[in-house]
Scaffold this motif. Structure first.
Motif, PDB file in Angstrom:
ATOM      1  N   PHE B  31    -100.415  21.785  -9.250  1.00 43.18           N
ATOM      2  CA  PHE B  31     -98.974  21.776  -8.975  1.00 43.18           C
ATOM      3  C   PHE B  31     -98.235  20.880  -9.976  1.00 43.18           C
ATOM      4  N   GLY B  36     -91.605  23.705 -11.872  1.00 42.26           N
ATOM      5  CA  GLY B  36     -91.017  24.292 -10.663  1.00 42.26           C
ATOM      6  C   GLY B  36     -91.927  24.139  -9.465  1.00 42.26           C
ATOM      7  N   LEU B  37     -93.216  23.893  -9.732  1.00 36.30           N
ATOM      8  CA  LEU B  37     -94.157  23.633  -8.636  1.00 36.30           C
ATOM      9  C   LEU B  37     -94.669  22.201  -8.789  1.00 36.30           C
ATOM     10  N   SER B  38     -93.781  21.249  -8.799  1.00 38.10           N
ATOM     11  CA  SER B  38     -94.197  19.877  -9.056  1.00 38.10           C
ATOM     12  C   SER B  38     -95.054  19.343  -7.910  1.00 38.10           C
ATOM     13  N   THR B  41     -93.447  19.554  -4.631  1.00 38.40           N
ATOM     14  CA  THR B  41     -93.516  20.820  -3.903  1.00 38.40           C
ATOM     15  C   THR B  41     -94.742  20.817  -3.003  1.00 38.40           C
ATOM     16  N   ALA B 404     -86.496  28.279  -8.669  1.00 38.04           N
ATOM     17  CA  ALA B 404     -87.102  27.785  -7.419  1.00 38.04           C
ATOM     18  C   ALA B 404     -86.522  26.457  -6.979  1.00 38.04           C
ATOM     19  N   LEU B 405     -85.933  25.752  -7.929  1.00 37.17           N
ATOM     20  CA  LEU B 405     -85.390  24.425  -7.630  1.00 37.17           C
ATOM     21  C   LEU B 405     -84.441  24.452  -6.444  1.00 37.17           C
TER      22      LEU B 405
END
Lengths: 341, 508
Positions: B31, B36-38, B41, B404-405
């Protein structure tokens, strides 16, 4: 940095899992068709360690269990609670984005700082926190202690020793600013107010000795008080708080005859959200509010000094009342008021 | 030591605990690496499920995700110029140029080893003295001192990634300008919004960073393909030698110290750590002109610092209940879910639990070292994918990351706008790193500046009445003066020679 929305696939799995395991037990609230099918986000306008975040976290779990979908939190601090509003304005009125806001919204509307009229443009789901405020000093600040106990008279003497001498760690929200103005007028001093957007920095400035005093609600700083890092020095209330009987209060101890402004926090959706979704969310959050888990939070955070729950109808009245109250207060203080109020 | 052993035993004597540790380690890496998938998330997704775990497992999971996620973002920053999250953005400044030079394996090797060193040292310091260090940090650093740190950092930015000081400063000013668009941090007064609701909310970091790095890179490489000058990144699995590490020992120590102190500051965390550390690497280098063009120290500095900040951020969180960043704020929620209020009493009330967290972060820091070595040998082979396949994939991932944010299509347009702007800026030798530094540090700096000025009675000279801020602001001003002097001298020398040449032209 902020909490991002998670991808749809993971969200779907999360929703199905939660729904399958928990939702059947709480099926009595009638769900609208096809809602909710994905996570719901609560957008809040302050930092992540303060009262707003804590109040959402306390409802997040119960609400998620009832609805069978995950409830996310998204923080957008800054501008005294106004910098989040453009983000909220860009979301559709579909019940998937809920705004959490406080008394600052009607107050800033009354001041003309925003055109969003919370009493007209939002549908309240509930008000879940109502709380009075107090002043806090650093727990080991010897300047303001007498026999090891906080002494507001010493704070007063220091504050009166020079204009701007007393430095207050505050937030750009009318409730706090008006309260400080009233205290300054009543006690005869002029403080320096440093405004923070993030609670961690606001509390840290006093705990670290960079600023002298903090204006805050008892529950929000209870853990710091229990640990001796902060100490209550004045309750801004017509009587001493039962939870802090040794702390002097503005009414009985200093003769301030004033009905203190209260901090309230509520959840809202956009006007235009389908009625069945609004009704459903109102029922969900009422149920979440009444869960044992959430009631324990209310008690632990001293949010029972004043009854905290307001139904959607009462919340609307509270917003209308706050707009009128703040318009009156601003006029009395000679500050700008929205034309027509 | 006994506490640490107990924490480790609690962690690893239970198969479920081991499974959760491994899951957290890989989850954070994956991730953290995908824009966007930090790691946030993943942390947010797992929050409700953490209520089903024991308190020890839940807290341990978040400690591991934090450590591995902060490192994970370096991989895509190095290989594809896509920072997984904001604190990995400085890693791309030199990491990606190293990849272009065929040194991807080395860049990842430096990143992983230094992340592990930073994280491990940080975890050890965290275990040794949480409470006294937290007290020191919070008493020494207020808004005045934090602003001074930011100012000191910004003064070296203009020299990064460009040969022209003027273009460097213009790039920095552009970044600062982008950062002030939207409502001001104190009163929400709209600035440069042109009546747009989107701009009133302010420009978000993520689409801008994705645009300036990933999209710009695709455009640059695309143009090179079209003109027949595209050279694919060379695939190299060579790991840095011991000597190469030894040569950078000072940078590692300096970055650990910087990362550690930045991590201690409530509300700021790893982002400031990475950017300030990179700036200091440039300031103290004998060859500052090599930064932005593939200098290994440019990878070492931010990656050491952002991981050193992880353990440090736990200190104000655990000792004072003040989170250093978004993930530590989510951890407050994890503790709450298990009926505990994180804060000063947690060390007493949940002593064992805190030591499980300490042990998990320590072991996770060591584990990413071994995982990273394997990655350095394996993941670089992604570079073998031909550009015509990789470019659309990068654009798709970036688009998803930007959208996604907050599910707003305008963020995607912003990303592409930044990509186009970045393309032309790079062609004209403007500095993308300076823009990004200005954007990130500018927003942090503006917030604390507004608070500091009230504390200092609106008198800028009062910054010199506080020792820490006096040293840092003075150092920053000296840096600016030195840079102007150095560039003026080189400018005069160049033109002096030209004048001399002209003066002795034949026929004279």
């Amino acid at each position: 940095m902020r909490i991002t929305f998670k991808p749809m696939v993971v969200a779907g799995i999360a929703a199905l899992f939660t729904a399958a395991v928990i939702a059947p037990a709480l099926a009595e609230i009638k769900k609208p068709a096809n809602y909710p099918t994905r996570p719901i986000t609560i957008l809040f306008c302050f930092g992540k360690a303060g009262g707003s975040a804590q109040s959402i976290q306390a409802l997040q779990g119960p609400a998620s269990k009832i609805m069978g979908v995950k409830v996310n939190m998204l923080s957008k601090p800054g501008g005294g609670g106004l910098n989040c509003l453009p983000d909220f304005a860009q979301t559709p009125a579909d019940g998937y984005t809920i705004l959490q806001h406080i008394d600052a919204l009607p107050a800033k509307y009354a001041a003309g700082a925003t055109d969003l009229n919370p009493a007209e443009d939002l549908e309240p789901l509930l008000i879940m926190n109502v709380a009075p405020s107090g002043l806090y000093i650093r727990g080991d600040d010897k300047r303001f202690l007498t026999n090891g106990k906080p002494d507001f008279d010493k704070v007063l003497a220091y504050a009166r020793s020079g204009e701007g001498k007393l430095a207050v760690s505050n937030i750009n929200v009318p409730m706090e600013l008006v309260t400080m103005s009233v205290l300054e007028k009543h006690f005869g001093f002029k403080a320096k107010q440093v405004l923070f957007a993030k609670p961690a920095q606001r509390y840290g400035a006093v705990i670290g000795g960079k600023l002298d005093i903090l204006l805050e609600q008892p529950g929000d700083v209870s853990k710091h008080v229990e640990a001796g890092k902060l100490a209550p020095v004045l309750s801004i209330w017509p009587e001493r708080f039962k939870i802090a009987p040794d702390t002097k209060a503005t009414g009985p101890d200093y003769g301030l005859k004033w009905s203190p402004l209260l901090r309230f926090r509520g959840l809202f959706v956009k006007k235009g959200t389908p009625k069945e979704i609004v009704t459903y969310l109102q029922a969900v959050f009422k149920e979440a509010y009444n869960t044992k888990e959430h009631q324990a939070f209310i008690k632990r955070k001293s949010l029972d000094i004043v009854e905290s729950y307001r139904s959607p109808a009462d919340a609307k009245k509270e917003l209308e009342g706050a707009i009128a109250t703040y318009a009156k207060v601003f006029k009395e203080l000679g500050q700008k008021v929205r034309p027509g109020l | 030591m006994e506490n640490f052993i107990n924490g480790t035993v609690l962690l690893f004597t239970d198969p479920t605990g081991i499974a959760i540790f491994i899951f957290g380690l890989f989850g954070g890496l994956v991730f953290g690496a995908i824009p966007g998938l930090s790691l946030l998330t993943l942390a947010a997704v797992l929050l409700p499920f953490s209520a089903w775990l024991t308190a020890e497992h839940a807290i341990m999971l978040y400690g591991v995700i934090y450590v591995s996620g902060v490192y994970g973002g370096a991989i895509t920053a190095i290989l594809f110029n896509i920072p997984g999250s904001v604190e990995n953005a400085p890693t791309a400044f030199d990491g990606y140029p190293m990849t272009r030079k065929g040194q991807a394996g080395k860049a990842i090797g430096f990143a992983v080893t230094c992340s592990a060193i930073g994280g491990t040292v940080s975890a050890v310091l965290m275990m040794m003295a949480t409470e006294p260090i937290a007290d020191f940090a919070i008493r020494a650093f207020g808004p005045v001192e934090v602003f001074a740190v930011v100012f000191f950092g910004l003064t070296v930015v203009a020299g990064i990634g460009t040969r022209s000081l003027a273009k460097g400063w213009l790039s920095l000013l552009l970044g600062l300008f982008l950062g002030v668009i939207g409502g001001d941090p104190v009163s929400a007064v709209p600035r440069f919004t042109m009546g747009s609701l989107y701009l009133t909310g302010g420009l978000n970091f993520v689409p801008l960073i994705l645009g300036f790095f990933a999209v710009t890179e695709v455009f640059v490489q695309g143009q090179r393909m079209a003109s027949g000058t595209h050279v694919p990144s060379k695939v190299s699995v060579a790991y840095p030698s011991f000597k190469e590490f030894w040569d950078l020992r000072v940078a590692v120590v300096r970055s650990t110290v910087i990362g550690w102190f930045c991590g201690l500051l409530p509300g700021i965390g790893a982002t400031l750590a990475a950017f300030v550390s990179y700036n200091e690497a440039v300031r103290w280098s004998k060859h500052p002109e090599t930064f932005g063009h593939g200098d290994p120290e440019g990878v070492v500095a931010p990656e050491t610092a952002n991981n050193a900040a992880t353990g440090a951020a736990m200190i104000p969180l655990l000792a004072l209940g003040l989170p250093g960043g978004a993930l530590t704020a989510i951890m407050i929620g994890v503790f709450n879910l298990h009926g505990m209020d994180i804060g000063p009493l947690i060390m007493v009330e949940a002593h064992d639990l805190v030591w499980v967290l300490f042990a998990s972060m320590f072991w996770a820091s060591l584990a990413i070292l071994f995982l990273g070595i394997v990655e350095a040998k394996g993941i670089v082979h992604l570079l073998r994918i031909p550009f015509p396949i990789m470019a659309p994939a990068i654009l798709v991932f970036s688009t998803i990351g930007a959208y996604a944010l907050r599910a707003n299509i305008l963020d995607v347009y912003t990303m592409f706008g930044a990509g186009v702007a970045g393309f032309f800026m790079r062609r004209s030798d403007y500095s993308i790193p300076a823009v990004v530094m200005g954007l990130i540090l500018g927003q942090i700096g503006e917030n604390v500046f507004s608070q500091a000025m009230v504390m200092l009675d609106y008198n800028f000279l009062n910054f010199f009445t506080q020792p820490i801020s006096a040293v840092l602001i003075g150092g920053g001003l000296a840096t600016v003066a030195y840079n102007i002097f150095k560039h003026s001298r080189s400018y005069l020398a160049t033109f002096g020679r030209l004048d001399e040449t002209t003066a002795h032209e034949p026929g004279d």
